[in-house]
Write a protein that holds these residues in place. Structure first.
Motif, PDB file in Angstrom:
ATOM      1  N   UNK A 155       1.003  -1.105   0.008  1.00  8.77           N
ATOM      2  CA  UNK A 155       0.165   0.051  -0.016  1.00  8.77           C
ATOM      3  C   UNK A 155       0.870   1.431   0.040  1.00  8.77           C
ATOM      4  N   UNK A 156       2.017   1.031   0.745  1.00  7.85           N
ATOM      5  CA  UNK A 156       2.856   2.461   0.876  1.00  7.85           C
ATOM      6  C   UNK A 156       3.529   2.441  -0.725  1.00  7.85           C
ATOM      7  N   UNK A 157       4.083   1.431  -1.402  1.00  4.82           N
ATOM      8  CA  UNK A 157       4.428   1.745  -2.641  1.00  4.82           C
ATOM      9  C   UNK A 157       3.583   2.306  -3.605  1.00  4.82           C
ATOM     10  N   UNK A 158       2.276   1.915  -3.729  1.00  2.33           N
ATOM     11  CA  UNK A 158       1.234   2.618  -4.553  1.00  2.33           C
ATOM     12  C   UNK A 158       0.337   3.555  -4.055  1.00  2.33           C
ATOM     13  N   UNK A 159       1.100   4.212  -3.124  1.00  2.00           N
ATOM     14  CA  UNK A 159       0.663   5.554  -2.602  1.00  2.00           C
ATOM     15  C   UNK A 159      -0.813   5.319  -1.921  1.00  2.00           C
ATOM     16  N   UNK A 160      -1.267   4.264  -1.331  1.00  2.00           N
ATOM     17  CA  UNK A 160      -2.387   4.079  -0.625  1.00  2.00           C
ATOM     18  C   UNK A 160      -2.457   4.549   0.668  1.00  2.00           C
ATOM     19  N   UNK A 161      -2.348   5.803   0.856  1.00  2.00           N
ATOM     20  CA  UNK A 161      -1.904   6.380   2.270  1.00  2.00           C
ATOM     21  C   UNK A 161      -2.658   6.029   3.356  1.00  2.00           C
ATOM     22  N   UNK A 162      -4.034   6.145   3.102  1.00  2.00           N
ATOM     23  CA  UNK A 162      -4.951   5.639   4.482  1.00  2.00           C
ATOM     24  C   UNK A 162      -4.892   4.364   4.848  1.00  2.00           C
ATOM     25  N   UNK A 163      -4.871   3.576   3.575  1.00  2.00           N
ATOM     26  CA  UNK A 163      -5.034   2.116   3.834  1.00  2.00           C
ATOM     27  C   UNK A 163      -3.576   1.628   4.525  1.00  2.00           C
ATOM     28  N   UNK A 164      -2.524   2.245   3.998  1.00  3.83           N
ATOM     29  CA  UNK A 164      -1.102   1.878   4.320  1.00  3.83           C
ATOM     30  C   UNK A 164      -1.077   2.045   5.688  1.00  3.83           C
ATOM     31  N   UNK A 165      -1.425   3.321   6.467  1.00  2.00           N
ATOM     32  CA  UNK A 165      -1.245   3.461   7.715  1.00  2.00           C
ATOM     33  C   UNK A 165      -2.238   2.707   8.731  1.00  2.00           C
ATOM     34  N   UNK A 166      -3.365   2.439   8.060  1.00  2.00           N
ATOM     35  CA  UNK A 166      -4.245   1.557   8.906  1.00  2.00           C
ATOM     36  C   UNK A 166      -3.940   0.021   8.868  1.00  2.00           C
ATOM     37  N   UNK A 167      -3.230  -0.370   7.883  1.00  2.00           N
ATOM     38  CA  UNK A 167      -2.691  -1.665   7.927  1.00  2.00           C
ATOM     39  C   UNK A 167      -1.380  -1.837   8.732  1.00  2.00           C
ATOM     40  N   UNK A 168      -0.607  -0.855   8.840  1.00  2.00           N
ATOM     41  CA  UNK A 168       0.481  -0.922   9.706  1.00  2.00           C
ATOM     42  C   UNK A 168       0.350  -0.676  11.225  1.00  2.00           C
ATOM     43  N   UNK A 169      -0.835  -0.165  11.660  1.00  2.00           N
ATOM     44  CA  UNK A 169      -1.202   0.059  12.885  1.00  2.00           C
ATOM     45  C   UNK A 169      -1.834  -1.233  13.293  1.00  2.00           C
ATOM     46  N   UNK A 170      -2.599  -1.858  12.512  1.00  2.00           N
ATOM     47  CA  UNK A 170      -3.060  -3.431  12.836  1.00  2.00           C
ATOM     48  C   UNK A 170      -1.860  -4.174  12.964  1.00  2.00           C
ATOM     49  N   UNK A 171      -0.862  -4.282  11.920  1.00  2.00           N
ATOM     50  CA  UNK A 171       0.213  -5.287  12.273  1.00  2.00           C
ATOM     51  C   UNK A 171       0.995  -4.972  13.493  1.00  2.00           C
ATOM     52  N   UNK A 172       1.194  -3.849  13.937  1.00  2.00           N
ATOM     53  CA  UNK A 172       1.918  -3.510  15.210  1.00  2.00           C
ATOM     54  C   UNK A 172       1.014  -3.943  16.504  1.00  2.00           C
ATOM     55  N   UNK A 173      -0.236  -3.519  16.436  1.00  2.00           N
ATOM     56  CA  UNK A 173      -1.070  -3.930  17.554  1.00  2.00           C
ATOM     57  C   UNK A 173      -1.280  -5.269  17.477  1.00  2.00           C
ATOM     58  N   UNK A 174      -1.402  -6.069  16.412  1.00  2.00           N
ATOM     59  CA  UNK A 174      -1.629  -7.538  16.509  1.00  2.00           C
ATOM     60  C   UNK A 174      -0.479  -8.064  17.113  1.00  2.00           C
ATOM     61  N   UNK A 175       0.773  -7.657  16.820  1.00  2.00           N
ATOM     62  CA  UNK A 175       1.976  -8.101  17.302  1.00  2.00           C
ATOM     63  C   UNK A 175       2.257  -8.054  18.825  1.00  2.00           C
ATOM     64  N   UNK A 176       1.681  -6.858  19.271  1.00  2.00           N
ATOM     65  CA  UNK A 176       1.738  -6.495  20.741  1.00  2.00           C
ATOM     66  C   UNK A 176       0.776  -7.298  21.403  1.00  2.00           C
ATOM     67  N   UNK A 177      -0.542  -7.744  20.982  1.00  2.00           N
ATOM     68  CA  UNK A 177      -1.291  -8.326  21.424  1.00  2.00           C
ATOM     69  C   UNK A 177      -1.175  -9.775  21.748  1.00  2.00           C
ATOM     70  N   UNK A 178      -0.373 -10.429  20.748  1.00  2.00           N
ATOM     71  CA  UNK A 178       0.209 -11.906  20.848  1.00  2.00           C
ATOM     72  C   UNK A 178       1.161 -11.978  21.599  1.00  2.00           C
ATOM     73  N   UNK A 179       1.837 -11.242  22.116  1.00  2.00           N
ATOM     74  CA  UNK A 179       3.068 -11.471  23.109  1.00  2.00           C
ATOM     75  C   UNK A 179       2.476 -12.325  24.489  1.00  2.00           C
ATOM     76  N   UNK A 180       3.253 -13.243  24.732  1.00  2.00           N
ATOM     77  CA  UNK A 180       2.453 -14.219  25.911  1.00  2.00           C
ATOM     78  C   UNK A 180       2.814 -12.949  27.290  1.00  2.00           C
ATOM     79  N   UNK A 181       3.425 -12.104  27.433  1.00  2.00           N
ATOM     80  CA  UNK A 181       3.513 -11.205  28.531  1.00  2.00           C
ATOM     81  C   UNK A 181       2.524 -10.220  28.675  1.00  2.00           C
TER      82      UNK A 181
END
Length: 435
Positions: A321-347
């Motif tokens: 999405x960043x490569x093709x300048x889909x700005x809003x979609x790219x930012x939303x997907x980036x936030x989801x990937x980071x939040x998902x990684x944090x919530x999956x952590x055992x701690x």
């Protein structure tokens, strides 16, 4: 008023209603068969054509017939029409001498143009049609290219076969439009026979039920609009038995009359983010991407967005999405990937029991975003281009500024793509650290 030609043959009074003339012609056609009475059929066709032509000024003709010759002369004299004096001269036109004409015209400098009630109807005659036999597929191979085996445009019989296939995602009108397009592109020497093949196939599909009743009016109206069959039904009679021709003519007439609100053609679908785009700006933005330009043209032509799948968009939606300048979609997907990684952590799950449920919700949303990116990325690019140019248009930017902005938007953003890759790696790193 006494009937005169051509109304006597059609068995109706003089009228300006062309629909009534065609109905009268259809009634007489049922008792005047071209194969049984060629001369009578020829006279009927000529009367129909003459009546259609005369209907344009039938009102003035009736006024002329109802008025006596003496009254007409007096009316023309009162209007100071010098031609009226010529009408008062006895004898035929051949018996009038030059002196008579000069005396009648007097000092008039010139003779005025003929009035509407003096117009002459020129009757055209046509050869009687000859009913031809059905043609076999091999006899029409020359009509449309060498066929799909030759790598060029399909043959007529192939296009007709397409109309018989069950394709729920395609309208019968669209399939028949391909046949009509091919017929319109034929040389004149081949058109008539090819049209006969298409008409016979259409009739067969109507009678067999292959063309559903709710689809018939649209197809019939389209073929009449393209080839003017109701006004020139000799094209139908030339290629069919009389009873089949009657059936098709009646079907065409019924379809032409079915234009109420319930049967009106659907309005074209609005394409948000595309209808407001200038094709020239799209061409500049995607000058190096012929597939993107073809996608835009197809969307405009078909009034719908085709599918355009991308594996990279499915697996790596953030950098894609960043490569093709889909700005809003790219930012939303980036936030989801980071939040998902944090919530999956055992701690995190140990400290926050509800983290497991939230992680599942975020993962589902991320998958939906990835699928949307993978299947709609070309559509999203067009919408993003429209959104990018909208502020410039609102500010009254010049055409040159809009072209420059479109060109800049079409260039892939490799810097932001690198940022997207970094965000994915950061999400993986966070998950490892928080374990």
């Amino acid at each position: 008023m006494t009937r005169r030609y051509p109304w006597t043959i059609l068995d109706i009074d003089a009228t300006s209603d062309q629909k009534e003339i065609r109905k009268a012609y259809a009634r007489r056609l049922k008792v005047t068969r071209p194969d049984e009475d060629p001369a009578g059929f020829q006279a009927l066709v000529e009367a129909r054509d003459a009546a259609l032509e005369e209907s344009h000024w039938v009102t003035t003709d009736e006024e002329r017939d109802d008025a006596s010759d003496g009254d007409a002369v007096e009316q023309m004299k009162s209007a100071e029409d010098p031609v009226a004096d010529l009408l008062a001269i006895g004898g035929s036109a051949a018996e009038r001498t030059d002196e008579d004409v000069v005396a009648a015209l007097g000092d008039a400098p010139e003779v005025p143009a003929r009035s509407e009630r003096q117009r002459i109807v020129v009757e055209l005659t046509y050869p009687a049609p000859a009913v031809q036999q059905d043609k076999r597929p091999e006899e029409i191979e020359a009509y449309i290219g060498p066929g799909s085996d030759g790598g060029e445009q399909p043959q007529l019989w192939e296009l007709l076969e397409e109309t018989r296939k069950t394709q729920p995602w395609r309208r019968p009108l669209d399939l028949w439009a391909n046949v009509f397009d091919a017929l319109e592109n034929l040389p004149l020497s081949e058109f008539d026979d090819a049209l006969g093949v298409a008409l016979r196939d259409l009739l067969d599909q109507i009678q067999s039920g292959d063309l559903k009743p709710h689809d018939q009016p649209g197809v019939l109206r389209e073929i009449d609009r393209r080839f003017d069959l109701l006004s020139n039904d000799r094209r139908i009679l030339r290629h069919m038995r009389p009873e089949d021709a009657d059936f098709l003519i009646d079907a065409l007439s019924d379809a032409a009359d079915r234009r109420g609100p319930a049967d009106a053609p659907a309005q074209p679908q609005a394409l948000d983010g595309v209808d407001d785009l200038d094709p020239d700006l799209v061409a500049r933005a995607f000058a190096d991407e012929p597939k993107m330009l073809a996608y835009f043209q197809r969307a405009i032509r078909e009034r719908s967005y085709p599918w355009a799948f991308s594996v990279l968009g499915l697996l790596f939606p953030v950098p894609f999405a960043f490569y093709y300048r889909l700005g809003k979609l790219a930012v939303f997907a980036a936030i989801l990937s980071v939040v998902s990684a944090i919530l999956r952590a055992p701690s995190i799950r140990e400290d926050f029991p509800s983290a497991a449920g939230l992680s599942g919700v975020v993962s589902v949303i991320y998958i939906v975003v990835a699928l949307s990116t993978a299947f709609n990325w070309r559509k999203l690019r067009l919408a993003a281009l429209s959104e990018h140019l909208a502020p410039l248009k609102a500010e009254g930017a010049s055409s040159e500024q809009l072209r420059e902005a479109a060109t800049a938007f079409g260039a892939p953003d490799r810097v932001k793509m690198a940022l997207g890759i970094f965000i994915l790696l950061a999400a993986v790193f966070l998950r490892l650290v928080l374990q």
